[in-house]
Design an enzyme around this catalytic site. Structure first.
Site, PDB file in Angstrom:
ATOM      1  CE1 TYR A   1      -4.291  -1.208   0.577  1.00  0.00           C
ATOM      2  CE2 TYR A   1      -3.161  -3.156   1.225  1.00  0.00           C
ATOM      3  CZ  TYR A   1      -4.218  -2.414   0.719  1.00  0.00           C
ATOM      4  OH  TYR A   1      -5.511  -3.433   0.671  1.00  0.00           O
TER       5      TYR A   1
ATOM      6  CG  HIS B   1     -13.229  -3.614  -2.947  1.00  0.00           C
ATOM      7  ND1 HIS B   1     -12.221  -3.586  -4.122  1.00  0.00           N
ATOM      8  CD2 HIS B   1     -12.251  -3.764  -1.864  1.00  0.00           C
ATOM      9  CE1 HIS B   1     -10.960  -3.847  -3.847  1.00  0.00           C
ATOM     10  NE2 HIS B   1     -11.001  -3.888  -2.415  1.00  0.00           N
TER      11      HIS B   1
END
Length: 389
Positions: free
Chosen positions: A17, A203
């Protein structure tokens, strides 16, 4: 206006990330974002799994403004905690979105301050092959107007907190996990006349096969807000609803994800990596409210009792001395253990995350050990029209 990373040397690890603070163009007058679309670098189409852009609601110190590194780095400054207001979200397979003509997402026009604003772009890289030498400059392209529209747009994140409290046993072709946005939270976070949801983006990670969000008005009705019965994690489009759905204070939004772990040999836990799972729905709405995130997770007390039950009744080597991950991994998942897990998720108390755009919980309530909504005794209203993609 584009908000992108710049020449990121993507690490060879499977999951990264990456966070970058971006200075936005100076806008002394308020503008409206009327839509956005992805800008994915050539060659990064299978590398960028999803991304989000957060607007910083407070001024940033100089030590924060140049941050450009992994989001979990020890060097990440604390000052970035004010950057949690979502202004754009994208996932693999999606295109973009343009808002209804009566609504736009506000940006700029900071009264009494410098016109400078900052945003944070967060990208999830899935480098499954562990390749080195990959460079990426992906992000979002925003379309703005000075002609302010009637309503301000907001985005609320629904579903489950991505923590290891949620687990899917191995060998399960249709295992459900549910996240709640309870009436208690919408009562606190939504305006008296409610909001109108006009779009939705579902998602999960790689084992998701169906995602559904139910709109429940207690003692009145249950209706489907969005239901993808053939969900694919490689095609996570933003769907415009055929007509806006009004959600009032006291309503509930219940998001259920179905996972297929029939090809996995170990338990799958909630979390950030591609081999963990998520269950989310980003809903786009107007007029904007203070509510930014409305998700849940099973409570600590409920989970403690479950692990104790696994030890006493089924002989699992679970213990208070172990982490949640270790306890789940200590269970041999047979038919009885799976049934007990399903019962815990269906009946156990939950913790409600009810957060504002500053990233903190909306005050005034204890959000722990709450009872989940049970809407199953009411028949959902069906839709005879297709969602617009």
């Amino acid at each position: 206006m584009e908000v992108r990373v710049s020449g990121v040397q993507v690490p060879s690890s499977e999951t990264t990330y990456w966070c970058r603070v971006v200075r936005l163009p100076e806008m002394r007058e308020q503008h409206h974002i009327i839509g956005y679309e992805p800008v994915i670098s050539k060659g990064s189409e299978g590398l960028v799994h999803h991304l989000e852009v957060f607007l910083c609601v407070e001024d940033l110190s100089e030590s924060v403004r140049d941050y450009d590194a992994p989001c979990n780095s020890e060097t990440k400054p604390l000052g970035m905690t004010s950057c949690r207001k979502v202004i754009g979200a994208w996932a693999m397979g999606a295109t973009g979105i343009f808002y209804p003509s009566e609504a736009g997402l506000p940006i700029g026009g900071r009264s009494g301050r410098s016109g400078t604003q900052y945003a944070v772009i967060e990208l999830h890289y899935n480098n499954a092959a562990g390749k080195s030498g990959l460079v990426d400059s992906s992000g979002l392209r925003f379309y703005l107007t000075r002609r302010l529209r009637k309503f301000d747009v907001g985005i609320i994140e629904l579903g489950l907190d991505y923590l290891p409290y949620s687990a899917v046993p191995p060998g399960e072709p249709r295992f459900e996990l549910t996240g709640f946005c309870l009436p208690k939270c919408t009562n606190e976070g939504l305006p008296p006349d409610g909001i109108k949801i006009f779009a939705s983006q579902l998602h999960t990670h790689t084992t998701g096969v169906r995602v559904k969000t139910i709109h429940h008005r207690p003692r009145h009705f249950v209706r489907v807000l969005n239901d993808d019965k053939h969900y694919s994690p490689h095609f996570q489009e933003i769907r415009l609803l055929p007509e806006p759905i009004r959600v009032l204070p006291g309503d509930a939004l219940v998001t259920t994800c179905t996972f297929d772990t029939s090809k996995r040999r170990n338990v799958t836990l909630g979390g950030l990596t591609i081999n963990n799972e998520m269950c989310l729905n980003y809903v786009f709405y107007y007029p904007k409210s203070q509510l930014e995130l409305c998700k849940s997770i099973v409570s600590d007390n409920t989970l403690d009792r479950f692990f104790k039950k696994m030890n006493v009744l089924y002989g699992a080597e679970t213990s208070r001395k172990k982490t949640i991950e270790e306890n789940y991994q200590s269970i041999e998942w047979g038919r009885m253990e799976v049934a007990a897990l399903k019962h815990m998720y269906r009946t156990g108390r939950i913790h409600q995350s009810c957060n504002s755009s500053s990233g903190v919980e909306i005050s005034g309530h204890n959000w722990d050990n709450l009872k989940p909504i049970d809407y199953r005794n009411q028949e959902p209203e069906t839709r005879d029209y297709r969602l617009h993609i």
